[in-house]
Motif scaffolding. Structure first.
Motif, short mmCIF file in Angstrom:
data_model
loop_
_atom_site.label_atom_id
_atom_site.label_comp_id
_atom_site.label_asym_id
_atom_site.label_seq_id
_atom_site.Cartn_x
_atom_site.Cartn_y
_atom_site.Cartn_z
N ASN A 47 66.77 -51.46 43.96
CA ASN A 47 66.58 -51.01 42.58
C ASN A 47 65.14 -50.99 42.10
O ASN A 47 64.86 -50.44 41.03
N SER A 48 64.22 -51.57 42.85
CA SER A 48 62.84 -51.64 42.35
C SER A 48 61.83 -50.86 43.18
O SER A 48 60.73 -50.60 42.71
N LEU A 49 62.17 -50.49 44.41
CA LEU A 49 61.22 -49.75 45.23
C LEU A 49 61.39 -48.24 45.01
O LEU A 49 62.45 -47.77 44.59
N ASP A 50 60.34 -47.49 45.29
CA ASP A 50 60.36 -46.03 45.08
C ASP A 50 60.93 -45.32 46.31
O ASP A 50 60.20 -44.79 47.14
N TRP A 51 62.25 -45.30 46.39
CA TRP A 51 62.94 -44.67 47.52
C TRP A 51 62.97 -43.16 47.34
O TRP A 51 63.13 -42.66 46.23
N TYR A 52 62.83 -42.44 48.43
CA TYR A 52 62.90 -40.98 48.41
C TYR A 52 63.43 -40.50 49.77
O TYR A 52 63.40 -41.23 50.76
N GLN A 53 63.91 -39.27 49.80
CA GLN A 53 64.32 -38.67 51.07
C GLN A 53 63.21 -37.72 51.49
O GLN A 53 63.00 -36.67 50.89
N GLY A 54 62.48 -38.10 52.52
CA GLY A 54 61.32 -37.34 52.95
C GLY A 54 61.66 -36.28 53.98
O GLY A 54 62.83 -35.97 54.23
N ASN A 55 60.61 -35.73 54.56
CA ASN A 55 60.73 -34.71 55.60
C ASN A 55 59.91 -35.13 56.81
O ASN A 55 58.92 -35.84 56.67
N VAL A 56 60.34 -34.71 57.98
CA VAL A 56 59.57 -34.91 59.21
C VAL A 56 59.43 -33.57 59.92
O VAL A 56 60.25 -32.67 59.74
N HIS A 57 58.40 -33.46 60.72
CA HIS A 57 58.14 -32.25 61.49
C HIS A 57 58.43 -32.55 62.95
O HIS A 57 57.76 -33.36 63.57
N LEU A 58 59.48 -31.92 63.50
CA LEU A 58 59.87 -32.14 64.89
C LEU A 58 60.08 -30.81 65.60
O LEU A 58 60.79 -29.94 65.09
N PHE A 59 59.48 -30.70 66.77
CA PHE A 59 59.68 -29.51 67.61
C PHE A 59 59.43 -28.21 66.84
O PHE A 59 60.17 -27.25 66.95
N GLY A 60 58.39 -28.22 66.00
CA GLY A 60 58.00 -27.03 65.28
C GLY A 60 58.80 -26.72 64.03
O GLY A 60 58.59 -25.69 63.39
N ARG A 61 59.72 -27.61 63.66
CA ARG A 61 60.56 -27.37 62.46
C ARG A 61 60.50 -28.59 61.56
O ARG A 61 60.28 -29.71 61.99
N ARG A 62 60.72 -28.36 60.28
CA ARG A 62 60.72 -29.43 59.29
C ARG A 62 62.17 -29.81 58.96
O ARG A 62 63.00 -28.94 58.71
N TYR A 63 62.45 -31.10 58.99
CA TYR A 63 63.80 -31.61 58.73
C TYR A 63 63.75 -32.67 57.63
O TYR A 63 62.77 -33.40 57.51
N GLN A 64 64.85 -32.79 56.89
CA GLN A 64 64.99 -33.87 55.93
C GLN A 64 65.32 -35.15 56.70
O GLN A 64 66.15 -35.13 57.61
#
Length: 194
Positions: free
Chosen positions: A37-54
């Motif tokens: 409840n106190s940390l700034d959680w987010y759903q980020g993105n990563v770049h794998l094998f030339g594509r961006r994924y959540q």
């Protein structure tokens, strides 16, 4: 928060070393609730094998310096008091200094972490990563780059796992999806960025 005085279990791997303290912290329910409840959680993105994924989990980043992995740059972010407390405890137990923390919140069994090594150049020659776990225990798989050696450890609620020596050069680690897991898990991974 009560810190255990247990000695670490030393796990010698071919080309690596782990130290594990089961129940490093006790009374973790309140801590886990506060972290959620106190940390700034987010759903980020990563770049794998030339594509961006959540990313298939929530994340948070706190650190004195920027960190870049999978073509994602995380800027410096001030430490909340609770994370500073936890960092000091882990530094005391491990004998290593840390200036950053990447958190992962696995909300269910479909949240996972692909096989990877924390071996970015800014982590130095033999990166040390200290992982504090809260919540549901899930197997952490290790696979040696030789394609043969494997190791699995299941960090429990309140445990501390320290990956050190050449581990990040020779081993990859990750957490698989599971249809059986319904509970949540948070891991706080402390590291030193040069």
């Amino acid at each position: 928060m009560i810190v255990s005085n247990r000695n670490p279990e030393i796990i010698a791997l071919p080309d690596g070393r782990l130290r594990y303290i089961d129940q490093f912290l006790t009374e973790t329910d309140t801590l886990s609730h506060t972290l959620k409840n106190s940390l700034d959680w987010y759903q980020g993105n990563v770049h794998l094998f030339g594509r961006r994924y959540q990313t298939p989990r929530l994340q948070c980043w706190y650190g004195d310096k920027a960190y870049t992995y999978s073509q994602v740059r995380l800027p410096p972010t001030p430490w909340p008091p609770l994370l500073n407390q936890l960092k000091a405890l882990i530094e005391d137990a491990s004998g290593h200094s840390f200036n950053s923390m990447l958190g992962n919140w696995y909300q269910h069994g479909q949240h996972n972490m692909g096989m990877h090594a924390d071996n970015e150049p800014e982590l130095g020659e033999n990166p040390v990563v200290a992982m504090l776990t809260f919540g549901t225990a899930r197997p952490l798989q290790f696979r040696h780059r030789n394609g043969e050696d494997r190791f699995t450890i299941t960090p429990t609620d309140g445990s501390l796992l320290i990956m050190e020596g050449p581990t990040q050069h020779y081993w990859r680690h990750g957490i698989n999806k599971s249809k059986k897991v319904t509970g949540q898990r948070i891991s706080l991974t402390f590291r030193q960025i040069l």
